[in-house]
Design an enzyme around this catalytic site. Structure first.
Site, short mmCIF file in Angstrom:
data_model
loop_
_atom_site.label_atom_id
_atom_site.label_comp_id
_atom_site.label_asym_id
_atom_site.label_seq_id
_atom_site.Cartn_x
_atom_site.Cartn_y
_atom_site.Cartn_z
N GLY A 5 0.82 -1.22 0.00
CA GLY A 5 0.00 0.00 0.00
C GLY A 5 0.85 1.25 0.00
N TYR B 8 -7.07 -16.50 7.23
CA TYR B 8 -6.53 -15.52 6.28
C TYR B 8 -6.94 -15.89 4.85
CZ TYR B 8 -3.25 -12.94 3.38
OH TYR B 8 -2.70 -12.13 2.40
N1 LIG Z 1 3.05 -9.82 1.20
C1 LIG Z 1 2.51 -10.81 0.51
O1 LIG Z 1 3.21 -11.76 0.08
C2 LIG Z 1 1.05 -10.78 0.19
C3 LIG Z 1 0.53 -11.80 -0.65
C4 LIG Z 1 -0.83 -11.78 -0.94
C5 LIG Z 1 -1.64 -10.77 -0.44
N2 LIG Z 1 -1.13 -9.80 0.37
C6 LIG Z 1 -2.01 -8.76 0.88
O2 LIG Z 1 -1.50 -7.50 0.52
C7 LIG Z 1 -2.02 -6.50 1.40
C8 LIG Z 1 -0.89 -5.60 1.86
O3 LIG Z 1 0.00 -6.39 2.64
P1 LIG Z 1 1.57 -6.14 2.68
O4 LIG Z 1 2.22 -7.33 2.13
O5 LIG Z 1 1.90 -4.80 2.15
O6 LIG Z 1 1.82 -6.21 4.27
P2 LIG Z 1 2.16 -5.09 5.34
O7 LIG Z 1 3.45 -4.45 5.03
O8 LIG Z 1 1.99 -5.76 6.65
O9 LIG Z 1 1.00 -4.00 5.14
C9 LIG Z 1 -0.32 -4.25 5.58
C10 LIG Z 1 -1.02 -2.94 5.75
O10 LIG Z 1 -2.36 -3.20 6.26
C11 LIG Z 1 -2.52 -2.49 7.49
N3 LIG Z 1 -3.36 -3.23 8.42
C12 LIG Z 1 -3.25 -4.52 8.83
N4 LIG Z 1 -4.19 -4.81 9.73
C13 LIG Z 1 -4.92 -3.69 9.90
C14 LIG Z 1 -6.02 -3.33 10.72
N5 LIG Z 1 -6.58 -4.18 11.59
N6 LIG Z 1 -6.51 -2.06 10.62
C15 LIG Z 1 -5.98 -1.16 9.78
N7 LIG Z 1 -4.93 -1.43 8.99
C16 LIG Z 1 -4.41 -2.68 9.07
C17 LIG Z 1 -1.11 -2.37 8.07
O11 LIG Z 1 -1.06 -1.35 9.05
P3 LIG Z 1 0.17 -1.30 10.12
O12 LIG Z 1 1.27 -0.56 9.42
O13 LIG Z 1 -0.39 -0.57 11.28
O14 LIG Z 1 0.52 -2.73 10.45
C18 LIG Z 1 -0.34 -2.04 6.80
O15 LIG Z 1 -0.53 -0.69 6.43
C19 LIG Z 1 -2.72 -7.26 2.54
O16 LIG Z 1 -4.11 -7.25 2.30
C20 LIG Z 1 -2.16 -8.67 2.39
O17 LIG Z 1 -3.05 -9.63 2.88
C21 LIG Z 1 0.20 -9.78 0.69
#
Ligand SMILES: NC(=O)c1ccc[n+]([C@@H]2O[C@H](COP(=O)([O-])OP(=O)(O)OC[C@H]3O[C@@H](n4cnc5c(N)ncnc54)[C@H](OP(=O)(O)O)[C@@H]3O)[C@@H](O)[C@H]2O)c1
Length: 306
Positions: free
Chosen positions: A43, A189
Site C-alpha cells: 500500500g 486468512y
Molecule cells: N506480502 C505478501 O506476500 C502478500 C501476498 C498476498 C496478499 N497480500 C495482501 O497484501 C495487502 C498488503 O499487505 P503487505 O504485504 O503490504 O503487508 P504489510 O506491510 O503488513 O501491510 C499491511 C497494511 O495493512 C494495514 N493493516 C493490517 N491490519 C490492519 C487493521 N486491523 N486495521 C488497519 N490497517 C491494518 C497495516 O497497518 P500497520 O502498518 O499498522 O501494520 C499495513 O498498512 C494485505 O491485504 C495482504 O493480505 C500480501
C-alpha cells in the site's frame, strides 16, 4: 483512469511482470485515490507511485506515526483507522466523504494474518474483520457517493486478495471459524482473501451498468511486514538467505496498474493474478448464490443494510 493513455494489453503478462505500458507513467492529476493499508509494504509503495503520477492520494493506515510520515513524504493526506473497530471504519468513511466530493479509486488493501485467534471489540474474529468485514463496511458506506461519482466517469474499487484464496473455505454458519481448524491463522486468512474475491464478483454484479468497476488481484509473494512474526515466514526467510519474496514495488505494480490505466481490458468482477486476468481461485469463488448470501451476512454483521 489516466488521461491520454491508451489501453494496456495484459494478454500474456505473467504475475508480477508489468505489461508493455509500465504502470507508473500516467497523468493522474485531478484523480482522487484512497488506499487502505498505506502505512507499509504494498500500500505504501502504491501510494508513493500514484502520488508521483499526480493523483490526490488519501493514505489510510492504522499506525498514526507511520501513516502521517508517508503522507508527508509523498504529499498525500493521512487518515488513521483500525479495522478491528467498526466505529473507526465509520469515522473513516465520514472523514473521507467530508474531505472528497469525488473518489475515483478505492483500494481496499489493508489486511494481513493474525496469528492468534482473538475477537475484535465488535465480536468478530480479527482476521475476518480486518480483511473482509471492515473493507466491506467501508465500501458500503462510500458506495452511494461512488455511485454518484460514477455517473460522471468510471470509478474503481480494488481489493488486494491473495492466491491463498484457494485454501480458504467460506462457511456461512461459521464465518468466524469458531468451530473450524485454526492452523496459526492461515486458514482464516485464506478464507478472508477468498471472501475478497467472492465479494468483488458480487459487487460487480450489483453495480453493473453504473460506471463502477470492481477488481481483485494477487500481488505475488512480497517481502513486507506481512506475516513477519510467523514461524513459516521465519523459516522461509532463513531458507532464502534473508531474502523473501519480491519487493513491495513489484507487489504494488498490479495495484498501480489497475488504479491508473484507462481500461483494464477485463470485465468488472475479474480477479487478476499479478497482471494476468482470471487467476486461479477456489471453486467457491464462482458460486453466485454463496456470493449473494455472503453479502447479506456481511451486511447484517456490519450493520450496513441499505
Ligand atoms: N506480502 C505478501 O506476500 C502478500 C501476498 C498476498 C496478499 N497480500 C495482501 O497484501 C495487502 C498488503 O499487505 P503487505 O504485504 O503490504 O503487508 P504489510 O506491510 O503488513 O501491510 C499491511 C497494511 O495493512 C494495514 N493493516 C493490517 N491490519 C490492519 C487493521 N486491523 N486495521 C488497519 N490497517 C491494518 C497495516 O497497518 P500497520 O502498518 O499498522 O501494520 C499495513 O498498512 C494485505 O491485504 C495482504 O493480505 C500480501
Amino acid at each position: 483512469m489516466g488521461e491520454g493513455e491508451g489501453d494496456v494489453d495484459v494478454e500474456g503478462a505473467g504475475a508480477g511482470e508489468a505489461p508493455g505500458d509500465i504502470a507508473g507513467t500516467h497523468d493522474l492529476a485531478g484523480k482522487t485515490i484512497v488506499i487502505t493499508g498505506a502505512s507499509s509494504g504494498i500500500g505504501r509503495s502504491a501510494a508513493t507511485s500514484l502520488a508521483a503520477q499526480g493523483a490526490e492520494v488519501a493514505v489510510v493506515g492504522r499506525n498514526e506515526q507511520r501513516t502521517t510520515d508517508i503522507a508527508r513524504r509523498i504529499g498525500a493526506t493521512a487518515f488513521v483507522a483500525d479495522f478491528d473497530s467498526f466505529a473507526d471504519v465509520r469515522r473513516l468513511a465520514d472523514a473521507l466523504l467530508n474531505r472528497y466530493e469525488r473518489i475515483d479509486v478505492l483500494a481496499n488493501n489493508a489486511g494481513g494474518l493474525v496469528k492468534k485467534r482473538a475477537l475484535t471489540e465488535d465480536g468478530n474474529e480479527r482476521t475476518i474483520q480486518s480483511n473482509h468485514l471492515s473493507p466491506f463496511l467501508l465500501t458500503s458506506l462510500l458506495l452511494p457517493r461512488l455511485r454518484e461519482n460514477a455517473k460522471e466517469s468510471p470509478v474503481r474499487i480494488i481489493a488486494t486478495a491473495s492466491a491463498g484464496n484457494r485454501f480458504g473455505r467460506i462457511r456461512l454458519a461459521d464465518l468466524d471459524r469458531r468451530n473450524s481448524a485454526w492452523l496459526g491463522g492461515w486458514l482464516a486468512y485464506c478464507t478472508a482473501k477468498l471472501a475478497n474475491i467472492v465479494n468483488t464478483r458480487e459487487l460487480a454484479a450489483r453495480t453493473e451498468g453504473s460506471g463502477i468497476e470492481a477488481y481483485a488481484f494477487h500481488p505475488g509473494f512480497v517481502a513486507s511486514s506481512f506475516a513477519a512474526d510467523t514461524g513459516l515466514m521465519r523459516v522461509a526467510t532463513l531458507a532464502g538467505n534473508g531474502h523473501l519474496g519480491a519487493s513491495p514495488e513489484v507487489g504494488a505494480a498490479p495495484l498501480v496498474h489497475l488504479a491508473s490505466v484507462e481500461s483494464t481490458g477485463s470485465p468488472s468482477g475479474t480477479y487478476f493474478d499479478g497482471f494476468t486476468p482470471n487467476g486461479r481461485t477456489s471453486p467457491q469463488a464462482g458460486d453466485p448464490t454463496l456470493a449473494a448470501r455472503l453479502w447479506s451476512l456481511s451486511e447484517r454483521i456490519t450493520g450496513s443494510e441499505q
